[in-house]
Design a protein around this motif. Structure first.
Motif, short mmCIF file in Angstrom:
data_model
loop_
_atom_site.label_atom_id
_atom_site.label_comp_id
_atom_site.label_asym_id
_atom_site.label_seq_id
_atom_site.Cartn_x
_atom_site.Cartn_y
_atom_site.Cartn_z
N VAL A 112 0.85 -1.19 0.00
CA VAL A 112 0.00 0.00 0.00
C VAL A 112 0.89 1.25 0.00
O VAL A 112 1.81 1.37 0.82
CB VAL A 112 -0.91 0.00 1.25
N THR A 138 -1.70 -12.17 -8.23
CA THR A 138 -2.64 -12.18 -7.11
C THR A 138 -4.05 -12.48 -7.62
O THR A 138 -4.79 -13.28 -7.03
CB THR A 138 -2.60 -10.83 -6.36
N GLY A 158 -14.14 -2.93 -4.78
CA GLY A 158 -12.83 -2.32 -5.04
C GLY A 158 -12.31 -2.74 -6.40
O GLY A 158 -12.02 -3.91 -6.64
N LEU A 159 -12.24 -1.77 -7.31
CA LEU A 159 -11.79 -2.07 -8.68
C LEU A 159 -10.39 -1.51 -8.91
O LEU A 159 -10.15 -0.76 -9.85
CB LEU A 159 -12.79 -1.51 -9.69
N VAL A 162 -6.03 -5.40 -8.47
CA VAL A 162 -6.47 -6.80 -8.40
C VAL A 162 -7.96 -6.92 -8.68
O VAL A 162 -8.39 -7.76 -9.48
CB VAL A 162 -6.12 -7.42 -7.02
N THR A 180 -18.32 -2.39 -7.30
CA THR A 180 -18.37 -1.08 -6.64
C THR A 180 -16.96 -0.58 -6.36
O THR A 180 -16.00 -1.36 -6.34
CB THR A 180 -19.15 -1.16 -5.31
N LYS A 186 -14.42 4.61 -11.66
CA LYS A 186 -14.21 3.19 -11.99
C LYS A 186 -15.44 2.56 -12.63
O LYS A 186 -15.37 1.47 -13.18
CB LYS A 186 -13.84 2.41 -10.72
N PRO A 198 -20.92 1.40 -2.66
CA PRO A 198 -20.08 0.60 -1.75
C PRO A 198 -20.84 0.09 -0.53
O PRO A 198 -20.54 -0.99 -0.02
CB PRO A 198 -18.98 1.59 -1.34
N ALA A 212 -11.93 -6.62 -2.39
CA ALA A 212 -10.68 -6.30 -3.07
C ALA A 212 -10.30 -4.84 -2.84
O ALA A 212 -9.60 -4.23 -3.66
CB ALA A 212 -10.80 -6.60 -4.56
N LEU A 214 -9.75 -2.21 0.86
CA LEU A 214 -8.86 -2.23 2.01
C LEU A 214 -9.40 -3.17 3.08
O LEU A 214 -10.46 -3.77 2.92
CB LEU A 214 -8.69 -0.81 2.56
N PRO A 234 -8.85 -10.66 -2.33
CA PRO A 234 -7.46 -10.40 -2.03
C PRO A 234 -7.21 -9.43 -0.87
O PRO A 234 -6.09 -9.36 -0.36
CB PRO A 234 -6.96 -9.77 -3.33
N1 LIG Z 1 -1.67 -6.01 -5.44
C1 LIG Z 1 -1.35 -7.20 -4.95
O1 LIG Z 1 -0.62 -7.98 -5.56
C2 LIG Z 1 -1.92 -7.63 -3.63
C3 LIG Z 1 -1.40 -8.79 -3.03
C4 LIG Z 1 -1.96 -9.23 -1.81
C5 LIG Z 1 -2.97 -8.49 -1.23
N2 LIG Z 1 -3.43 -7.34 -1.84
C6 LIG Z 1 -4.51 -6.60 -1.18
O2 LIG Z 1 -5.63 -6.55 -2.06
C7 LIG Z 1 -6.31 -5.31 -1.90
C8 LIG Z 1 -6.38 -4.61 -3.25
O3 LIG Z 1 -5.07 -4.42 -3.75
P1 LIG Z 1 -4.82 -3.52 -5.05
O4 LIG Z 1 -3.37 -3.67 -5.36
O5 LIG Z 1 -5.83 -3.85 -6.07
O6 LIG Z 1 -5.08 -2.07 -4.45
P2 LIG Z 1 -5.51 -0.74 -5.24
O7 LIG Z 1 -5.11 0.38 -4.35
O8 LIG Z 1 -5.04 -0.79 -6.65
O9 LIG Z 1 -7.11 -0.84 -5.30
C9 LIG Z 1 -7.96 -0.66 -4.22
C10 LIG Z 1 -9.28 -0.14 -4.79
O10 LIG Z 1 -10.25 -0.14 -3.74
C11 LIG Z 1 -10.98 1.07 -3.80
N3 LIG Z 1 -11.53 1.31 -2.48
C12 LIG Z 1 -10.91 1.79 -1.37
N4 LIG Z 1 -11.77 1.81 -0.33
C13 LIG Z 1 -12.94 1.31 -0.78
C14 LIG Z 1 -14.20 1.08 -0.19
N5 LIG Z 1 -14.42 1.36 1.10
N6 LIG Z 1 -15.20 0.57 -0.94
C15 LIG Z 1 -14.99 0.30 -2.26
N7 LIG Z 1 -13.81 0.50 -2.87
C16 LIG Z 1 -12.80 1.00 -2.15
C17 LIG Z 1 -9.98 2.10 -4.28
O11 LIG Z 1 -10.63 3.23 -4.83
C18 LIG Z 1 -9.20 1.29 -5.32
O12 LIG Z 1 -9.81 1.36 -6.59
C19 LIG Z 1 -5.52 -4.53 -0.83
O13 LIG Z 1 -6.11 -4.81 0.42
C20 LIG Z 1 -4.15 -5.16 -0.88
O14 LIG Z 1 -3.47 -5.04 0.35
C21 LIG Z 1 -2.94 -6.91 -3.02
#
Ligand SMILES: NC(=O)c1ccc[n+]([C@@H]2O[C@H](COP(=O)([O-])OP(=O)(O)OC[C@H]3O[C@@H](n4cnc5c(N)ncnc54)[C@H](O)[C@@H]3O)[C@@H](O)[C@H]2O)c1
Length: 323
Positions: A112, A138, A158-159, A162, A180, A186, A198, A212, A214, A234
């Motif tokens: 993050v 992932t 969460g779009l 991942v 959402t 998005k 959401p 997907a 936080l 994820p």
């Molecule tokens: N990227 C990876 O390889 C990976 C690996 C393991 C775990 N994760 C976990 O997966 C999750 C997503 O990772 P990412 O890399 O896609 O992150 P990212 O920051 O690219 O995407 C997160 C998305 O969630 C949205 N969001 C935030 N709060 C929200 C809410 N309350 N309701 C709806 N949408 C919301 C954001 O606007 C964003 O579009 C995180 O928790 C991360 O720690 C990611």
């Protein structure tokens, strides 16, 4: 949650508190991303680093990796996060120097608040850093978990990197998908999917909910509202408290533990970067997340316990078995 080793340092270049927490090297060198985040107090960043490092130990153990958990936290506040340059570069070089001091006992990667471009900067000071984008792997791991749970309809929360990937793959497979994000822009990503707010998505009648965004989504209040039959996504640390896994169990909702579902990125990176595996072989390893989840669900069903406890038992067994 006790860590083997913690180093806290004011970065000589950036002036920011840089924390590296190594939770465990019992199974092998520790792995864990670098988080740049604002905290009210540096002690909050320290607590986060310890918690996240412990979660990485569990993730590696249950994924069958001969690695332990660690984490880097750069305390970027309160106040504005390090700007584009040169502060950010200074902080990343501070991180690189600190990681290098562990001599390979710990490797970092994106998390993050950081991305592949930041890892390239850290790599100017250490080779113990994973570069590249972990999100496609992932997403592959999430899809393997979703296949185990089965279903025709999904709600993706969460779009981001991942979540958008997973939603796209589900739509391509012909499933009904609700999506959402807090970021309304998005919405344009998936015209074929139904957009829900959401908050309202928690009430959606779907087979599987896919967190997907936080952490902290699953609380006693939100669990009461859910109308899905299973959850797998994820997002790290989905439960507000481990006891919430019991509430889900009581409601008959199968919760696939997040540290099992989200291991695809770290599995792929270790296979390719540390063990020289081909992309095909590394992807096959990521797909095994499905088998791991199936074993956990079978064990939970057999013992009348939650998937969380079954996953914890699987991880604990790795520490008592000879490597
Ligand atoms: N990227 C990876 O390889 C990976 C690996 C393991 C775990 N994760 C976990 O997966 C999750 C997503 O990772 P990412 O890399 O896609 O992150 P990212 O920051 O690219 O995407 C997160 C998305 O969630 C949205 N969001 C935030 N709060 C929200 C809410 N309350 N309701 C709806 N949408 C919301 C954001 O606007 C964003 O579009 C995180 O928790 C991360 O720690 C990611």
């Amino acid at each position: 949650m006790e860590c083997e080793r913690i180093v806290i340092r004011r970065g000589p270049r950036s002036g920011l508190p840089i924390i590296v927490a190594i939770h465990s090297t019992a199974l092998g060198p520790a792995l864990g991303g670098c988080r740049i985040k604002e905290y009210q107090r540096w002690e909050d960043g320290l607590a986060d680093a310890q918690r996240l490092a412990a979660a990485m130990t569990a993730k590696c153990a249950v994924a069958g990796l001969d690695h332990g958990g660690g984490k880097t936290v750069v305390v970027a506040g309160p106040g504005p996060a390090p700007g584009p340059r040169p502060d950010r570069t200074a902080a990343l070089h501070d991180v690189g120097d600190l990681v290098e001091e562990f001599g390979g006992a710990y490797s970092t990667g994106p998390d993050v608040g950081t991305g592949p471009a930041d890892m390239d900067v850290i790599a100017e000071r250490t080779r113990h850093v994973f570069r590249g984008d972990s999100s496609p792997a992932t997403a592959t791991g999430v899809m393997a978990a979703l296949r185990v749970l089965g279903g025709d309809s999904y709600a993706v929360i969460g779009l981001g990197h991942v979540g958008a990937d997973v939603a796209g793959r589900l739509l391509a497979a012909g499933h009904r998908v609700l999506v959402t994000d807090v970021d309304e822009r998005k919405r344009e990503l998936f015209p074929a999917a139904a957009w829900v707010s959401p908050d309202a998505i928690l009430d959606a009648e779907v087979d599987v909910l896919v967190p997907a965004a936080l952490g902290g989504l699953l609380t006693p209040a939100t669990v009461r509202r859910l109308r899905c039959r299973a959850i797998a996504g994820p997002a790290n640390n989905q439960l507000d408290d481990p006891a919430t896994a019991d509430l889900l169990h009581e409601r008959g909702i199968v919760w696939a533990p997040d540290h099992v579902v989200s291991a695809g990125g770290v599995l792929y990176a270790t296979e390719t970067d540390l063990h020289g595996a081909s992309p095909t072989a590394a992807t096959a390893r990521v797909e095994k997340i499905g088998e791991t989840l199936q074993a956990i669900l079978d064990r939970a069903a057999g013992e009348g316990t939650t998937p969380l406890r079954a996953a914890e038992a699987l991880a604990a067994a790795r520490f008592t078995r000879p490597r």
